[in-house]
Structures are given as structure tokens and as C-alpha cells.
Design a protein around this motif. Sequence first.
Motif, PDB file in Angstrom:
ATOM      1  N   THR A 115     -19.766 -12.554 -13.288  1.00  0.00           N
ATOM      2  CA  THR A 115     -18.385 -12.371 -12.835  1.00  0.00           C
ATOM      3  C   THR A 115     -18.392 -11.608 -11.512  1.00  0.00           C
ATOM      4  OG1 THR A 115     -18.318 -10.391 -14.196  1.00  0.00           O
ATOM      5  CG2 THR A 115     -17.350 -12.384 -15.143  1.00  0.00           C
ATOM      6  N   VAL A 116     -17.261 -11.703 -10.809  1.00  0.00           N
ATOM      7  CA  VAL A 116     -17.143 -10.981  -9.536  1.00  0.00           C
ATOM      8  C   VAL A 116     -15.786 -10.259  -9.483  1.00  0.00           C
ATOM      9  CG1 VAL A 116     -16.310 -13.061  -8.311  1.00  0.00           C
ATOM     10  CG2 VAL A 116     -17.244 -11.153  -7.005  1.00  0.00           C
ATOM     11  N   ALA A 117     -15.810  -9.030  -8.992  1.00  0.00           N
ATOM     12  CA  ALA A 117     -14.587  -8.236  -8.828  1.00  0.00           C
ATOM     13  C   ALA A 117     -14.069  -8.462  -7.411  1.00  0.00           C
ATOM     14  CB  ALA A 117     -14.907  -6.758  -9.040  1.00  0.00           C
ATOM     15  N   ILE A 118     -12.787  -8.840  -7.288  1.00  0.00           N
ATOM     16  CA  ILE A 118     -12.227  -9.135  -5.951  1.00  0.00           C
ATOM     17  C   ILE A 118     -10.958  -8.313  -5.739  1.00  0.00           C
ATOM     18  CG2 ILE A 118     -11.414 -10.935  -4.368  1.00  0.00           C
ATOM     19  CD1 ILE A 118     -12.943 -12.988  -5.947  1.00  0.00           C
ATOM     20  N   ARG A 119     -10.833  -7.778  -4.531  1.00  0.00           N
ATOM     21  CA  ARG A 119      -9.624  -7.009  -4.196  1.00  0.00           C
ATOM     22  C   ARG A 119      -9.209  -7.324  -2.763  1.00  0.00           C
ATOM     23  NH1 ARG A 119      -7.024  -2.069  -2.794  1.00  0.00           N
ATOM     24  NH2 ARG A 119      -8.585  -0.639  -1.958  1.00  0.00           N
ATOM     25  N   MET A 120      -7.898  -7.431  -2.561  1.00  0.00           N
ATOM     26  CA  MET A 120      -7.345  -7.618  -1.215  1.00  0.00           C
ATOM     27  C   MET A 120      -6.575  -6.343  -0.864  1.00  0.00           C
ATOM     28  SD  MET A 120      -5.043 -10.777   0.041  1.00  0.00           S
ATOM     29  CE  MET A 120      -3.768 -10.551   1.217  1.00  0.00           C
ATOM     30  N   PRO A 121      -7.196  -5.440  -0.098  1.00  0.00           N
ATOM     31  CA  PRO A 121      -6.546  -4.156   0.179  1.00  0.00           C
ATOM     32  C   PRO A 121      -5.353  -4.300   1.118  1.00  0.00           C
ATOM     33  CG  PRO A 121      -8.669  -4.290   1.315  1.00  0.00           C
ATOM     34  CD  PRO A 121      -8.533  -5.552   0.518  1.00  0.00           C
ATOM     35  N   SER A 122      -4.398  -3.371   0.980  1.00  0.00           N
ATOM     36  CA  SER A 122      -3.208  -3.425   1.844  1.00  0.00           C
ATOM     37  C   SER A 122      -3.359  -2.560   3.089  1.00  0.00           C
ATOM     38  CB  SER A 122      -1.969  -2.969   1.062  1.00  0.00           C
ATOM     39  OG  SER A 122      -2.137  -1.629   0.643  1.00  0.00           O
ATOM     40  N   HIS A 123      -4.369  -1.693   3.124  1.00  0.00           N
ATOM     41  CA  HIS A 123      -4.516  -0.816   4.293  1.00  0.00           C
ATOM     42  C   HIS A 123      -4.786  -1.667   5.538  1.00  0.00           C
ATOM     43  CE1 HIS A 123      -5.838   2.360   6.938  1.00  0.00           C
ATOM     44  NE2 HIS A 123      -5.645   3.269   6.006  1.00  0.00           N
ATOM     45  N   PRO A 124      -3.993  -1.483   6.601  1.00  0.00           N
ATOM     46  CA  PRO A 124      -4.149  -2.365   7.771  1.00  0.00           C
ATOM     47  C   PRO A 124      -5.538  -2.271   8.410  1.00  0.00           C
ATOM     48  CG  PRO A 124      -2.518  -0.614   8.195  1.00  0.00           C
ATOM     49  CD  PRO A 124      -2.876  -0.547   6.741  1.00  0.00           C
ATOM     50  N   ASP A 125      -6.166  -1.093   8.390  1.00  0.00           N
ATOM     51  CA  ASP A 125      -7.511  -0.979   8.971  1.00  0.00           C
ATOM     52  C   ASP A 125      -8.533  -1.778   8.161  1.00  0.00           C
ATOM     53  OD1 ASP A 125      -6.548   0.733  10.936  1.00  0.00           O
ATOM     54  OD2 ASP A 125      -7.091   2.552   9.831  1.00  0.00           O
ATOM     55  N   ALA A 126      -8.367  -1.759   6.836  1.00  0.00           N
ATOM     56  CA  ALA A 126      -9.298  -2.514   5.985  1.00  0.00           C
ATOM     57  C   ALA A 126      -9.123  -4.006   6.244  1.00  0.00           C
ATOM     58  CB  ALA A 126      -9.048  -2.183   4.515  1.00  0.00           C
ATOM     59  N   ALA A 127      -7.874  -4.458   6.277  1.00  0.00           N
ATOM     60  CA  ALA A 127      -7.610  -5.887   6.501  1.00  0.00           C
ATOM     61  C   ALA A 127      -8.146  -6.312   7.869  1.00  0.00           C
ATOM     62  CB  ALA A 127      -6.115  -6.153   6.391  1.00  0.00           C
ATOM     63  N   ARG A 128      -7.946  -5.464   8.871  1.00  0.00           N
ATOM     64  CA  ARG A 128      -8.407  -5.801  10.224  1.00  0.00           C
ATOM     65  C   ARG A 128      -9.937  -5.903  10.281  1.00  0.00           C
ATOM     66  NH1 ARG A 128      -7.346  -2.414  15.828  1.00  0.00           N
ATOM     67  NH2 ARG A 128      -8.695  -3.760  17.091  1.00  0.00           N
ATOM     68  N   LEU A 129     -10.613  -4.982   9.596  1.00  0.00           N
ATOM     69  CA  LEU A 129     -12.082  -5.001   9.608  1.00  0.00           C
ATOM     70  C   LEU A 129     -12.618  -6.273   8.939  1.00  0.00           C
ATOM     71  CD1 LEU A 129     -14.687  -3.428  10.315  1.00  0.00           C
ATOM     72  CD2 LEU A 129     -14.578  -2.426   8.015  1.00  0.00           C
ATOM     73  N   ILE A 130     -12.018  -6.657   7.819  1.00  0.00           N
ATOM     74  CA  ILE A 130     -12.478  -7.866   7.122  1.00  0.00           C
ATOM     75  C   ILE A 130     -12.251  -9.088   8.028  1.00  0.00           C
ATOM     76  CG2 ILE A 130     -12.198  -9.329   5.084  1.00  0.00           C
ATOM     77  CD1 ILE A 130     -11.007  -6.718   3.693  1.00  0.00           C
ATOM     78  N   ARG A 131     -11.079  -9.161   8.656  1.00  0.00           N
ATOM     79  CA  ARG A 131     -10.762 -10.319   9.507  1.00  0.00           C
ATOM     80  C   ARG A 131     -11.637 -10.365  10.744  1.00  0.00           C
ATOM     81  NH1 ARG A 131      -4.929  -9.887   8.205  1.00  0.00           N
ATOM     82  NH2 ARG A 131      -4.732 -11.396   6.503  1.00  0.00           N
ATOM     83  N   GLU A 132     -11.736  -9.211  11.444  1.00  0.00           N
ATOM     84  CA  GLU A 132     -12.485  -9.220  12.710  1.00  0.00           C
ATOM     85  C   GLU A 132     -13.974  -9.471  12.503  1.00  0.00           C
ATOM     86  OE1 GLU A 132      -9.773  -6.402  15.569  1.00  0.00           O
ATOM     87  OE2 GLU A 132     -11.935  -6.466  15.941  1.00  0.00           O
ATOM     88  N   SER A 133     -14.514  -8.947  11.397  1.00  0.00           N
ATOM     89  CA  SER A 133     -15.944  -9.141  11.166  1.00  0.00           C
ATOM     90  C   SER A 133     -16.216 -10.544  10.645  1.00  0.00           C
ATOM     91  CB  SER A 133     -16.468  -8.111  10.168  1.00  0.00           C
ATOM     92  OG  SER A 133     -15.843  -8.283   8.908  1.00  0.00           O
ATOM     93  N   GLY A 134     -15.228 -11.150  10.015  1.00  0.00           N
ATOM     94  CA  GLY A 134     -15.438 -12.469   9.411  1.00  0.00           C
ATOM     95  C   GLY A 134     -16.333 -12.396   8.187  1.00  0.00           C
ATOM     96  N   VAL A 135     -16.415 -11.204   7.594  1.00  0.00           N
ATOM     97  CA  VAL A 135     -17.346 -10.969   6.486  1.00  0.00           C
ATOM     98  C   VAL A 135     -16.529 -10.558   5.255  1.00  0.00           C
ATOM     99  CG1 VAL A 135     -18.993  -9.183   5.729  1.00  0.00           C
ATOM    100  CG2 VAL A 135     -19.335 -10.309   7.925  1.00  0.00           C
ATOM    101  N   TYR A 136     -16.887 -11.086   4.062  1.00  0.00           N
ATOM    102  CA  TYR A 136     -16.320 -10.515   2.833  1.00  0.00           C
ATOM    103  C   TYR A 136     -17.045  -9.204   2.604  1.00  0.00           C
ATOM    104  CZ  TYR A 136     -14.889 -15.362   2.074  1.00  0.00           C
ATOM    105  OH  TYR A 136     -14.360 -16.608   2.209  1.00  0.00           O
ATOM    106  N   ILE A 137     -16.286  -8.138   2.398  1.00  0.00           N
ATOM    107  CA  ILE A 137     -16.931  -6.823   2.377  1.00  0.00           C
ATOM    108  C   ILE A 137     -17.077  -6.286   0.953  1.00  0.00           C
ATOM    109  CG2 ILE A 137     -16.851  -4.461   3.236  1.00  0.00           C
ATOM    110  CD1 ILE A 137     -15.319  -5.376   5.638  1.00  0.00           C
ATOM    111  N   ALA A 138     -18.349  -6.158   0.515  1.00  0.00           N
ATOM    112  CA  ALA A 138     -18.629  -5.476  -0.757  1.00  0.00           C
ATOM    113  C   ALA A 138     -18.477  -3.996  -0.501  1.00  0.00           C
ATOM    114  CB  ALA A 138     -20.055  -5.774  -1.216  1.00  0.00           C
ATOM    115  N   ALA A 139     -17.649  -3.318  -1.301  1.00  0.00           N
ATOM    116  CA  ALA A 139     -17.460  -1.890  -1.044  1.00  0.00           C
ATOM    117  C   ALA A 139     -17.177  -1.106  -2.314  1.00  0.00           C
ATOM    118  CB  ALA A 139     -16.323  -1.668  -0.047  1.00  0.00           C
TER     119      ALA A 139
END
Length: 351
Positions: A115-139
Motif C-alpha cells: 500500500t502507499v500513503a498519499i497526501r496533497m498538502p495545502s501549504h503553498p510552499d509545499a505545492a510549489r516545490l512539488i510542482r516546480e521539481s516535477g517530483v512526487y515527494i516522499a516526506a
Amino acid sequence: MKTIIKKTTENDAFSMASDILRNGGLVAFPTETVYGLGGNALDPRASEKIYAAKGRPSDNPLIVHIADRADVAELASEIPPIAEKLMDRFWPGPMTIIFNKKDIVPKETTGGLDTVAIRMPSHPDAARLIRESGVYIAAPSANASGRPSPSTAQHVEEDLSGRIDMILDGGPVDIGIESSIIDVTGDVPVILRPGFITRKDFSELIGEVYIDPAIIKPDPTLRPKAPGMKYTHYAPKGSLTIIEDKASPAEVTENVISTINRLAAEAAAEGKKAAVLTTRDQADKYSSENIILLGEGASGEEVAKHLYSALRECDDIGAELIYSESFNRDELGGAIMNRLLKAAGQKLIYV
Ligand code: TXA
Ligand code: MG
């Protein structure tokens, strides 16, 4: 390794962090719950680095952070209708959903689970980092394993400086405790970790929801379904005890106050450094020299926001014995007491 620290307002902060993530490095970043320690979720070596930097057991899976709802289909092998409802209502936000995983997600990231745990954070910096890096971020939370989760970039620095490539400083987080985790892979959804989104919130939307019994009543024979819930997390170095009035558990009664005052005075008389955890509106009722504040008043939002920094402060002042008031277990209070009881190793005195 020298850890680069940049405020999220600095011009090159996101381009530098994105390069690091794309090259398999580690970047700590703010989310609305707590700071996360991010690496490329699809790169097994990045996940291994995360475990090493935190000193975390590798059977404890990581949460994969995404910026777009459509990304779930890349990572999860099936998306039950209940999950669609949950995502509609609570994403982006402090909710993690457990799905059956696709092969693309390496076992290093899921601690060997299917199984995999998935979360879509609402913090704008987190969203921007995921989008700009183009990477799904394990954290995972960006603390050293066993320490309280970090609510500021300074907390991350204390624990992980020299062990990770970069810290993105976006200021203090908003919520202060980790996301609610809900497993939708079985017949009835199960809450594996209580958080800001409560059982009531969930059941109003999707009907019956169970709570993993292992997290309600700590019992060594029950195995929590979220592997991380079995570890004694969040522990300050001193010994923490919670004092609760059996007759009115949701209240800080005279009985609670006088017991805390007596225990703290006894500890001080024995030459031990004692501290009291309370809120500002109650603080003048205590005689201890070391009052550590869990916020202004006892509202769940206030206490959640300050809980982990207060536990860290206990360590900073070298408190050996710590006495805390107890909180209402309803709603968000349930998530707070879950963390506080863990920090106390379940030590609770009824008065
Ligand atoms: O708010 C949060 O969730 C923060 C921020 C950074 O997003 N992250 C966080 O991660 O708290 P961490 O690693 O400290 O906690 C993740 C929890 C652990 O208890 C882990 O066992 C559980 O999620 N978990 C992860 N994947 C799981 C899975 N496939 N099945 C069951 N539990 C899982
Ligand atoms: Mg954690």
C-alpha cells in the motif's frame, strides 16, 4: 555535508531545492501540518537516504506528497469511490489516504508494504516545490526519529543540520500536528492516525468509520496498522506525566492544579528540575519556576500548534520531570491527547 538554509521568499530558493530533489538529494520543507523531510518518492535511494538522515527504522513507510489530484492515478492501483469523496472534501489539506500501490512506487518508500500513503498538502510552499521539481515527494516529519515533529525550520535545523542538503524556511506551520491518516483499502475506512480532520468530520461525509483499536488503547498485543504508530514518538528527554481529574476529564480543576503544584514542588525539593505544561490563561495558578506554555488558551487549535515546540522547550531547559494538564478528548482533542500520551509513555495520574 553542509545544509543550505533558505527562506522561501529568496529568489533562488525553489529552483535550488528542485534541483536537489531531481538529483536524488533531500530537502526539508514546510507543510500546513509539520515540516517534512522530502526526497524523490520514486527513487529508492532517496528513500534510503531519508531513513538514514532521520535514524528511522526502514519498516516505517513514508507518505508520498502530490500537488495535483490526478497524480493519485499514477501511484494507486485502485481508487475506491469513498476515496474520491474524501479527496473532494479534504484535499488539499491535512489528510493522508492509504491506497493499494502501483509497481512504480518502490518498496523502499512504502517500508515493504503493498500500500502507499498519499497526501496533497495545502501549504503553498509545499505545492510549489512539488510542482516546480516535477517530483512526487516522499516526506516523513523532518525530525530525528523519536524527537517531536518540527513546527519551525529551526526545529529541523536542530535535528538534521549536516545530515540533509537543504532546509526551506517558510516560517512556523499552521496546524502543528501531523495529518489524519485514513485507510480505504478495506470494506470500512479505518483511521490509522488521528489528526486535524476528525472521526466526526469523516463520518459526516462517508458514514461508518473505524478507528484502529491499537491507537485508542495502547496494548502491546495489538499491532497498529500504521507502522509508525508503534514507536514511542515525540518523547521529551525528561519524564512527562499527565494529571487528569477523573470526575471531569475535560477540565483543569483545582484538584489538578494542586496535584501538579505538589508534584513539581516535591521534585524541586529533591533537586530535580521540574517543569509544568499549561496554557497562558491558567499559568498564574502554578508555583513552578518553569512554566512552559501550550498556547494562550486550551482550544484544540492553540494547543496543537504549540504542542511540539513546548515538548522541545522541555529539553532545551533540561527538565527532568514534566507535569502536564490533560485535554478534552473530543474531536481535535483526541489527536492532541494521542500525541501527549505517547510523549508521556502513557503515564497518566487520575486525581
Ligand atoms: O502531516 C503529515 O502527515 C507529515 C507531513 C510532513 O506531511 N508527515 C508525517 O510523516 O507525519 P511521518 O512519516 O512522520 O508519519 C507517517 C505515518 C507513519 O506512522 C507511517 O507508519 C504511516 O504514516 N504510513 C505511511 N505509509 C503507510 C502505509 N502504506 N500503511 C499504513 N501506514 C502508513
Ligand atoms: Mg513523524
